[in-house]
Design a protein around this motif. Structure first.
Motif, short mmCIF file in Angstrom:
data_model
loop_
_atom_site.label_atom_id
_atom_site.label_comp_id
_atom_site.label_asym_id
_atom_site.label_seq_id
_atom_site.Cartn_x
_atom_site.Cartn_y
_atom_site.Cartn_z
N SER A 60 1.28 -2.48 3.16
CA SER A 60 1.58 -2.56 1.74
C SER A 60 0.98 -3.79 1.07
O SER A 60 0.84 -3.81 -0.15
CB SER A 60 3.09 -2.54 1.53
N LYS A 61 0.62 -4.80 1.84
CA LYS A 61 -0.01 -6.00 1.27
C LYS A 61 -1.53 -5.87 1.17
O LYS A 61 -2.19 -6.76 0.67
CB LYS A 61 0.34 -7.22 2.13
N TYR A 63 -3.64 -5.42 3.80
CA TYR A 63 -4.34 -5.82 5.02
C TYR A 63 -4.55 -4.60 5.91
O TYR A 63 -3.67 -3.75 6.03
CB TYR A 63 -3.54 -6.85 5.82
#
Length: 86
Positions: A60-61, A63
Motif C-alpha cells: 500500500s505504500k 514499494y
C-alpha cells in the motif's frame, strides 16, 4: 541491469522473520520496474545461492516486495546473518 540497483534493501518485519524460519524465504524491497527474471539474476549474482521461486507484491505504500524462496541446499537464515538482519 546492476544487481545493487534491482535489490534495494531487505524488508524486515515479524512476518518476514517467520518466513525465514518456516519457508526458507527472504523478502526484499526491489526496484518497481524489475521483473522476476531480473530479480532472480540479481539475487543469484549478489549472494551466490540458487533461487527456487519468486513472488512479487506491491504494498500500500508503493514499494515492490519480492518474496524469494531458496532451494533446499541454501539456508535463508545464513544469508540473513550475512546481511546483518539477526
Amino acid at each position: 541491469m546492476d544487481p545493487y540497483a534491482v535489490i534495494v534493501r531487505p524488508h524486515v518485519t515479524e512476518k518476514t522473520m517467520n518466513l525465514i524460519d518456516r519457508n526458507n524465504e527472504l523478502t526484499f524491497v526491489v526496484l518497481r520496474e524489475s521483473n522476476k527474471a531480473t530479480i532472480k539474476n540479481a539475487f543469484e549474482k549478489l549472494f551466490d545461492e540458487k533461487v527456487k521461486s519468486i513472488n512479487t507484491h506491491i504494498n500500500s505504500k508503493g514499494y515492490k516486495l519480492a518474496y524469494i524462496t531458496l532451494t533446499e541446499e541454501s539456508k535463508a537464515e545464513d544469508i540473513a546473518v550475512r546481511m546483518g538482519v539477526f
